[in-house]
Design an enzyme around this catalytic site. Sequence first.
Site, mmCIF file in Angstrom:
data_model
loop_
_atom_site.group_PDB
_atom_site.id
_atom_site.type_symbol
_atom_site.label_atom_id
_atom_site.label_comp_id
_atom_site.label_asym_id
_atom_site.label_seq_id
_atom_site.Cartn_x
_atom_site.Cartn_y
_atom_site.Cartn_z
ATOM 1 C CD1 TRP A 164 39.124 27.540 49.045
ATOM 2 C CD2 TRP A 164 37.065 27.489 49.750
ATOM 3 N NE1 TRP A 164 38.997 28.146 50.260
ATOM 4 C CE2 TRP A 164 37.856 28.204 50.596
ATOM 5 C CE3 TRP A 164 35.893 26.983 49.985
ATOM 6 C CZ2 TRP A 164 37.101 28.673 51.938
ATOM 7 C CZ3 TRP A 164 35.088 27.642 50.982
ATOM 8 C CH2 TRP A 164 35.944 28.506 51.916
ATOM 9 C CG HIS A 185 40.796 25.387 52.705
ATOM 10 N ND1 HIS A 185 39.862 26.068 53.079
ATOM 11 C CD2 HIS A 185 40.601 24.162 52.166
ATOM 12 C CE1 HIS A 185 38.943 25.345 53.231
ATOM 13 N NE2 HIS A 185 39.400 24.105 52.576
ATOM 14 N NE ARG A 211 42.069 28.308 47.265
ATOM 15 C CZ ARG A 211 42.068 29.276 47.938
ATOM 16 N NH1 ARG A 211 41.628 30.254 47.377
ATOM 17 N NH2 ARG A 211 42.285 29.009 49.373
ATOM 18 C CD GLN A 225 45.514 28.746 52.419
ATOM 19 O OE1 GLN A 225 44.996 27.965 53.062
ATOM 20 N NE2 GLN A 225 44.591 29.385 51.497
ATOM 21 C CB VAL A 268 35.487 31.406 61.121
ATOM 22 C CG1 VAL A 268 36.796 30.604 61.287
ATOM 23 C CG2 VAL A 268 35.272 31.965 59.757
ATOM 24 C CB ALA A 324 40.758 28.985 62.420
HETATM 25 C C1 FA5 Z 1 40.969 30.303 52.850
HETATM 26 O O1 FA5 Z 1 41.473 29.344 51.958
HETATM 27 C C2 FA5 Z 1 40.397 30.010 54.254
HETATM 28 N N1 FA5 Z 1 40.862 28.329 54.467
HETATM 29 C C3 FA5 Z 1 41.324 30.511 55.164
HETATM 30 C C4 FA5 Z 1 40.616 30.808 56.649
HETATM 31 C C5 FA5 Z 1 41.199 29.792 57.409
HETATM 32 C C6 FA5 Z 1 39.660 31.277 57.002
HETATM 33 C C7 FA5 Z 1 40.814 29.711 58.863
HETATM 34 C C8 FA5 Z 1 39.128 31.221 58.139
HETATM 35 C C9 FA5 Z 1 39.847 30.464 59.040
HETATM 36 P P1 FA5 Z 1 41.268 32.411 51.253
HETATM 37 O O2 FA5 Z 1 40.542 31.594 49.868
HETATM 38 O O3 FA5 Z 1 40.846 33.582 51.463
HETATM 39 O O4 FA5 Z 1 40.730 31.448 52.547
HETATM 40 O O5 FA5 Z 1 42.762 32.182 51.143
HETATM 41 C C10 FA5 Z 1 43.505 32.510 52.580
HETATM 42 C C11 FA5 Z 1 44.683 33.193 51.791
HETATM 43 O O6 FA5 Z 1 45.476 32.246 51.137
HETATM 44 C C12 FA5 Z 1 44.557 34.355 51.279
HETATM 45 O O7 FA5 Z 1 44.475 35.485 52.086
HETATM 46 C C13 FA5 Z 1 45.789 34.548 50.310
HETATM 47 O O8 FA5 Z 1 46.956 34.993 51.075
HETATM 48 C C14 FA5 Z 1 46.261 32.959 50.107
HETATM 49 N N2 FA5 Z 1 45.690 32.925 48.816
HETATM 50 C C15 FA5 Z 1 44.420 32.665 48.544
HETATM 51 N N3 FA5 Z 1 44.259 32.145 47.246
HETATM 52 C C16 FA5 Z 1 45.485 32.273 46.589
HETATM 53 C C17 FA5 Z 1 46.050 32.549 45.251
HETATM 54 N N4 FA5 Z 1 45.333 31.976 44.161
HETATM 55 N N5 FA5 Z 1 47.491 32.502 45.110
HETATM 56 C C18 FA5 Z 1 48.080 32.896 46.244
HETATM 57 N N6 FA5 Z 1 47.708 33.184 47.309
HETATM 58 C C19 FA5 Z 1 46.456 32.911 47.547
#
Ligand code: FA5
Length: 356
Positions: A164, A185, A211, A225, A268, A324
């Site tokens: 992140w 997130h 981010r 999100q 998780v 989650a």
């Molecule tokens: C997370 O942010 C974790 N907090 C998710 C999580 C929650 C995992 C609970 C387990 C349990 P990640 O970085 O993969 O994970 O982001 C989750 C979702 O946010 C991605 O699948 C995507 O749909 C969206 N996302 C992530 N980064 C971006 C971005 N830069 N632009 C748009 N959508 C994004």
Amino acid sequence: MTQPTSQSSALSVQDLVDTAAGELAGINDTESLEAWRVAYLGRRGRLTLFLRGLAQLDLEERRVAGAMGNQAKGRLEELLDERSKSIREAQLTRSASEDRLDVTLPGRPLVSGRLHPTTQIVREICNAFMTMGFSVVEGPEVETDHYNFEMLNIPLGHPARDMWNTLWVDQQNEDGQYPLLLRTHTSPMQARVMESTRPPVRVVVPGKCYRYEATDATHEWHFYQVEGLAVDEGITFADLKGTLFEFARRLFGSDRKVRFRCDYFPFVEPGVDMSIDCFACDGEGSGCRICRDSGWIEIMGAGMVHPKVLAGVGYDPEKYTGFAFGLGPERIAMLKYGIEDIRLFYSNDLRFLSQF
Ligand code: FA5
């Protein structure tokens, strides 16, 4: 040449008043009225010149003729005032009867606003989960390091922090930490919700995340999100899959393919990511810039809540289990509506926005 006397002046001033009053009676518009005023009372008007001419009379004659002249001036001003009022009233009466409102003219269309596509999809997502028994809560966008990382089993120095890319709000403190940040997130709300409630917990948390990363067709530096959290006795991975399959079915219909793969998130165990087959290439993959040749678009990360996270908020991990997930609404809208570039959401082009 004979000198003017007060007697001859009296005659000529009376003539002047009579002529002026006669002319005034025939005037019915403001332009002619102004011309009349200039002709008699203006700087070079007839009465003004008469009054100036009195300077040639001797003192006594001038006194008498002057009084008559001023009287005439007062009378002409009075007549002008009356005429001007009656012309104005006539104009009002005319416009009230002639310029009537035409109720048969077609109305002007009302320009109404609409909800931003992200707001629409966030609501649709939350509704899908609400019908499955989840409630909706919201949390702060400016978060602490404690909730964004520490409480999620990501201590300082943990390599997973690199997953992140963080925008820090504060200066480094004496302990070498940056306590405030823009949440990367919505997962910090997991601990916040559990700290303030006892199980069973079933919530979804919509909100904005930030981010520090480069943008492309599927990545923005700020995006939404929707976090989901369910904790109770006896919750298993089957509940996670069942809930998320049902969610995908409600949003995309039963024809879209869903894929779960193992993934790693420190909070998780086990962790997965969930993807939907790419709308642009129909899951073919080759040469597709949207899914980067993979045929799939990742929409969320998910998993079973890590026992350390449960213990951190005072839940007994021997007794309680939970799942989650964190999904990206813009990516879901892209899949649903065939939007080819996530950057369109926030570039404020009305041609794009007004389609939704
Ligand atoms: C997370 O942010 C974790 N907090 C998710 C999580 C929650 C995992 C609970 C387990 C349990 P990640 O970085 O993969 O994970 O982001 C989750 C979702 O946010 C991605 O699948 C995507 O749909 C969206 N996302 C992530 N980064 C971006 C971005 N830069 N632009 C748009 N959508 C994004």
